[in-house]
Design a protein around this motif. Structure first.
Motif, PDB file in Angstrom:
ATOM      1  N   UNK A  61      17.752  59.126  23.713  1.00 48.16           N
ATOM      2  CA  UNK A  61      17.515  60.575  23.672  1.00 48.16           C
ATOM      3  C   UNK A  61      16.150  60.944  24.252  1.00 48.16           C
ATOM      4  N   UNK A  62      15.288  59.947  24.442  1.00 52.70           N
ATOM      5  CA  UNK A  62      13.958  60.224  24.993  1.00 52.70           C
ATOM      6  C   UNK A  62      14.010  60.324  26.521  1.00 52.70           C
ATOM      7  N   UNK A  63      12.994  60.956  27.077  1.00 49.81           N
ATOM      8  CA  UNK A  63      12.941  61.069  28.540  1.00 49.81           C
ATOM      9  C   UNK A  63      12.523  59.733  29.151  1.00 49.81           C
ATOM     10  N   UNK A  64      12.938  59.522  30.390  1.00 54.88           N
ATOM     11  CA  UNK A  64      12.429  58.403  31.177  1.00 54.88           C
ATOM     12  C   UNK A  64      11.094  58.829  31.784  1.00 54.88           C
ATOM     13  N   UNK A  65      10.163  57.922  31.776  1.00 55.43           N
ATOM     14  CA  UNK A  65       8.886  58.244  32.421  1.00 55.43           C
ATOM     15  C   UNK A  65       8.232  57.015  33.022  1.00 55.43           C
ATOM     16  N   UNK A  66       7.443  57.277  34.051  1.00 59.23           N
ATOM     17  CA  UNK A  66       6.615  56.252  34.679  1.00 59.23           C
ATOM     18  C   UNK A  66       5.169  56.670  34.477  1.00 59.23           C
ATOM     19  N   UNK A  67       4.361  55.745  33.975  1.00 54.06           N
ATOM     20  CA  UNK A  67       2.966  56.077  33.708  1.00 54.06           C
ATOM     21  C   UNK A  67       2.091  55.118  34.494  1.00 54.06           C
ATOM     22  N   UNK A  68       1.250  55.674  35.321  1.00 55.64           N
ATOM     23  CA  UNK A  68       0.272  54.854  36.032  1.00 55.64           C
ATOM     24  C   UNK A  68      -1.063  55.068  35.348  1.00 55.64           C
ATOM     25  N   UNK A  69      -1.527  54.059  34.630  1.00 54.24           N
ATOM     26  CA  UNK A  69      -2.800  54.160  33.909  1.00 54.24           C
ATOM     27  C   UNK A  69      -3.864  53.452  34.750  1.00 54.24           C
ATOM     28  N   UNK A  70      -4.390  54.183  35.727  1.00 57.69           N
ATOM     29  CA  UNK A  70      -5.337  53.602  36.687  1.00 57.69           C
ATOM     30  C   UNK A  70      -6.748  53.862  36.192  1.00 57.69           C
ATOM     31  N   UNK A  71      -7.140  53.062  35.200  1.00 57.58           N
ATOM     32  CA  UNK A  71      -8.463  53.256  34.585  1.00 57.58           C
ATOM     33  C   UNK A  71      -9.582  53.048  35.590  1.00 57.58           C
ATOM     34  N   UNK A  72      -9.319  52.269  36.629  1.00 58.31           N
ATOM     35  CA  UNK A  72     -10.366  51.982  37.616  1.00 58.31           C
ATOM     36  C   UNK A  72     -10.634  53.155  38.556  1.00 58.31           C
ATOM     37  N   UNK A  73      -9.870  54.225  38.448  1.00 54.00           N
ATOM     38  CA  UNK A  73     -10.153  55.425  39.256  1.00 54.00           C
ATOM     39  C   UNK A  73     -11.593  55.873  39.001  1.00 54.00           C
TER      40      UNK A  73
END
Lengths: 239, 239
Positions: free
Chosen positions: B39-51
Motif C-alpha cells: 500500500x506504500x508508494x514506490x520511491x527512489x532516494x539518492x542520499x548524496x551526502x557528499x554534495x
C-alpha cells in the motif's frame, strides 16, 4: 565536479517493508561519526514497496514472484553507482544467491553476518525469530550449520504470534503485542537458546520501540548496518 | 513481472542532509494509509551526502558548486524510473529552475508549495526561518511576493543563532538550543509575523523533537510530504 565514482556508495534494495528500510537508513546516520553532512556515506535507496510479498511466495500462498522486481532493482542500483548492496529484509535472502550472481557488485549477506556474530558472541544455540518464509527457506538454519551453531524455532502457536506481530502489527504501523512476543522468546529459552536473532527487519523495530536487551537478542538490522558502514569505509560508533 | 512503469515513483534528491531526508521518508510512510507493504508508494532516494554545502556556495564562502552533483543525481533518478522529484533541502531550491529544466519529470517546488499553503491558512506576514543561503537566494521572499504575502527574517543576532542550530546542532545529531530558537521566533513575532516557515529541513527535525505548535509554524518537510504523496496518488492521513 570531482569524480566521485571512486567513492563507496551503498545501495539499499528496500521497501521490504518501507519502515524497516527507513530504520536502517536512520541507523546508518546515527552510527556514523559526523560533524557535517559530507561526513555521511553516500547511498541509493530503492524502496520498492510494490514488490510482491516474499513469505507469501515462498510458502506457495501466492504465485506473484518477487525475484524479478528485486533483480531489476539490484541492477538499477548498480547502474546508478552503488558499489555494495544491502537488503534490509531477511525473507528476501531466500533469493540471495540469485541476486548476488546477477549484479556486478558485492551483496551483503545478512543471515551469514548474523551467524558469524552469534558465534563470536559465544552463542550455543540460536533462536530464530523470523517470518514463516524465512524459516521455510532455511536461511538461518543453513548459516547456523555453517558456523556449527545449534538452532531452534518457536513452537507453532508462538510462531503464529510472531507472524501476527510482523504482518498485522508492525507492517501496519502499530505497536507489537509484547506479551505474545515474550511468550515466543520464553519458548526459545525453554528450548535452550542462549541468544535469539531478530531475523526479520520488522522485529528490529520491536527491539527499538520496546527496548529489548542486547545481551539475548542479535538484531539483524544492526548487524547489517555495521557491515554496510564498514563496507563504505566508516567505522560505526555508538553501538 | 507486471509492468510497473505506469506506477508513480517518487524520486528524492536527498542527503542534503541525510537526517532530513530520512525524516521525509519516515513521514511519507507514517502518513500513508497502509495495511501492508504494497500500500506504500514506490520511491527512489539518492542520499548524496557528499554534495557540497549549498549555503557555503551561495554565500561565496566556498567555490565547490553543488549543482553538478544535483543535476547528475536528478537525471539518474529520472533514468531509474522516478516520475516526480522532491528535494528535501530548502537551500537547494536556489537551483530549482536549473534542475527542473534539466530533467524530463516534474520537480516539486517546496518554497512555492509552502507559500501557497501559508496564504490558504490566512497568513498575513510570514517569518522565514532558514539558512543564510536560503535567505540570500531569496527563494521564500520571491514566493511570498508571488502570493502577495509580507515577510520578515530574524535580526542578525537571531539569524546567527538559527545557523548554529542548523549546522552546529542538528546536522551534528544534537538537540537544538531551544531558548535561542525561541528568541528568533519572538523576534519574528515582534515584527508582526502571524506565521513562520520552518524553511530548512533541519528545522523540521526541531519541530518533531521539540513538539513545536502547528498553528504558528508551517513545516516545509510536511508540506513537501503531502505534495509528494498526492503526486503519487495517495491522499495523506494523520496530519
Amino acid at each position: 565536479m570531482p569524480d566521485s565514482a571512486q567513492k563507496p556508495v551503498l545501495g539499499i534494495l528496500g521497501g521490504l517493508g518501507p519502515a524497516a528500510s527507513c530504520y536502517l537508513y536512520q541507523m546508518l546516520i546515527d552510527h556514523t561519526p559526523a560533524q557535517r553532512d559530507q561526513d555521511h556515506i553516500d547511498l541509493l535507496l530503492c524502496s520498492r514497496a510494490s514488490t510482491p510479498d516474499r513469505t507469501a511466495f515462498i510458502t506457495g500462498e501466492s504465485q506473484a514472484d518477487p525475484l524479478p522486481f528485486m533483480l531489476r532493482d539490484a541492477q538499477r542500483l548498480a547502474d546508478g553507482g552503488a558499489t555494495v548492496l544491502a537488503i534490509p529484509c531477511n525473507t528476501a535472502h531466500y533469493f540471495y544467491e540469485r541476486i548476488a550472481a546477477a549484479v556486478p557488485v558485492p551483496v551483503l549477506n545478512m543471515p551469514a553476518l548474523v551467524a558469524a556474530e552469534a558465534r563470536a558472541r559465544g552463542c550455543q544455540k540460536l533462536g530464530i525469530l523470523a517470518t514463516d518464509g524465512t524459516l521455510l527457506g532455511k536461511a538461518y538454519q543453513l548459516v547456523c550449520q555453517e558456523q556449527g551453531l545449534a538452532w531452534a524455532k518457536p513452537a507453532p502457536a508462538q510462531q503464529a504470534a510472531v507472524m501476527r506481530i510482523i504482518y498485522d502489527q508492525i507492517k501496519q504501523g502499530r505497536r507489537a503485542d509484547i506479551a505474545a512476543f515474550n511468550a515466543a522468546v520464553d519458548d526459545l529459552k525453554a528450548q535452550g537458546c542462549t541468544h535469539a536473532v531478530l531475523g526479520c527487519t520488522e522485529l528490529s523495530l520491536v527491539k527499538r520501540d520496546e527496548h529489548l536487551p542486547d545481551d539475548f537478542f542479535l538484531d539483524s538490522t544492526e548487524v547489517l548496518c555495521r557491515a554496510a558502514l564498514r563496507a563504505c569505509g566508516v567505522e560505526p560508533v555508538g553501538f
